[in-house]
Write an enzyme that holds these catalytic residues in place. Structure first.
Site, PDB file in Angstrom:
ATOM      1  CB  CYS A  23      -0.974  -0.018   1.184  1.00  0.00           C
ATOM      2  SG  CYS A  23      -0.338   0.666   2.717  1.00  0.00           S
ATOM      3  CG  ASN A  54     -11.335   9.762   8.657  1.00  0.00           C
ATOM      4  OD1 ASN A  54     -12.045  10.261   9.528  1.00  0.00           O
ATOM      5  ND2 ASN A  54     -10.646  10.503   7.792  1.00  0.00           N
ATOM      6  N   GLY A  65     -14.855   7.839   5.883  1.00  0.00           N
ATOM      7  CA  GLY A  65     -13.961   8.732   5.138  1.00  0.00           C
ATOM      8  C   GLY A  65     -12.549   8.208   4.962  1.00  0.00           C
ATOM      9  CG  HIS A 108      -4.129   7.383   7.959  1.00  0.00           C
ATOM     10  ND1 HIS A 108      -4.634   6.326   7.234  1.00  0.00           N
ATOM     11  CD2 HIS A 108      -4.933   8.442   7.661  1.00  0.00           C
ATOM     12  CE1 HIS A 108      -5.693   6.728   6.542  1.00  0.00           C
ATOM     13  NE2 HIS A 108      -5.900   8.013   6.786  1.00  0.00           N
TER      14      HIS A 108
HETATM   15  P1  DGP Z   1      -8.071   9.271   4.900  1.00  0.00           P
HETATM   16  O1  DGP Z   1      -9.078   9.909   4.006  1.00  0.00           O
HETATM   17  O2  DGP Z   1      -8.443   9.396   6.394  1.00  0.00           O
HETATM   18  O3  DGP Z   1      -7.772   7.853   4.493  1.00  0.00           O
HETATM   19  O4  DGP Z   1      -6.746  10.113   4.743  1.00  0.00           O
HETATM   20  C1  DGP Z   1      -5.774   9.834   3.795  1.00  0.00           C
HETATM   21  C2  DGP Z   1      -4.910  11.053   3.684  1.00  0.00           C
HETATM   22  O5  DGP Z   1      -3.692  10.693   3.049  1.00  0.00           O
HETATM   23  C3  DGP Z   1      -5.483  12.205   2.850  1.00  0.00           C
HETATM   24  O6  DGP Z   1      -5.643  13.348   3.689  1.00  0.00           O
HETATM   25  C4  DGP Z   1      -4.465  12.471   1.760  1.00  0.00           C
HETATM   26  C5  DGP Z   1      -3.238  11.765   2.269  1.00  0.00           C
HETATM   27  N1  DGP Z   1      -2.387  11.166   1.252  1.00  0.00           N
HETATM   28  C6  DGP Z   1      -2.767  10.285   0.298  1.00  0.00           C
HETATM   29  N2  DGP Z   1      -1.722   9.910  -0.440  1.00  0.00           N
HETATM   30  C7  DGP Z   1      -0.643  10.581   0.060  1.00  0.00           C
HETATM   31  C8  DGP Z   1       0.735  10.609  -0.285  1.00  0.00           C
HETATM   32  O7  DGP Z   1       1.215   9.939  -1.211  1.00  0.00           O
HETATM   33  N3  DGP Z   1       1.547  11.430   0.449  1.00  0.00           N
HETATM   34  C9  DGP Z   1       1.045  12.171   1.500  1.00  0.00           C
HETATM   35  N4  DGP Z   1       1.934  12.937   2.161  1.00  0.00           N
HETATM   36  N5  DGP Z   1      -0.247  12.158   1.842  1.00  0.00           N
HETATM   37  C10 DGP Z   1      -1.078  11.379   1.124  1.00  0.00           C
END
Ligand code: DGP
Length: 110
Positions: A2, A83, A89, A96
């Protein structure tokens, strides 16, 4: 593997804030607040519903990370958001916590 596992192992770069052998914190790509940091376990755990006796110690590491980050960045108020599941969401299926700060937050969250 992932996307957050790839960030944890360095395959995908991230703007790191804090790191131990168990957890990593880095800035979110789509910030929802002036400071938006993600705190993840390096171990792949899909979501909070997968926390059990065998892996729950990582939750202490995550909260310790939040406390250390707050001290390091002089953050006096923050919101920690998890989430769990698509309807809540969650878009990245690797546990995380969003550590949000730098603005006022509504309560109840809606
Ligand atoms: P959630 O919707 O709770 O699953 O949050 C996922 C978060 O991860 C979203 O706020 C955007 C962030 N995100 C997704 N891909 C990446 C990435 O490749 N790098 C970073 N720094 N953040 C990412």
């Amino acid at each position: 593997m992932c996307i957050f596992c790839k960030i944890a192992n360095g395959e995908i770069p991230s703007n790191k804030v804090y790191e131990t052998d168990k957890v990593l914190a880095f800035y979110d790509l789509e910030p929802q607040a002036p400071s938006h940091i993600l705190i993840i376990p390096k171990q792949h755990i899909a979501c909070a519903a997968d926390i059990d006796r065998s892996n729950s110690a990582v939750m202490a590491d995550i909260f310790e990370a939040a406390s250390e980050i707050a001290k390091k960045l002089s953050i006096d108020s923050f919101r920690l958001v998890n989430n769990c599941g698509e309807k809540a969401g969650q878009s990245v299926m690797h546990l995380h916590f969003h550590m949000l700060s730098g603005r006022d937050f509504a309560w109840p969250p809606g």
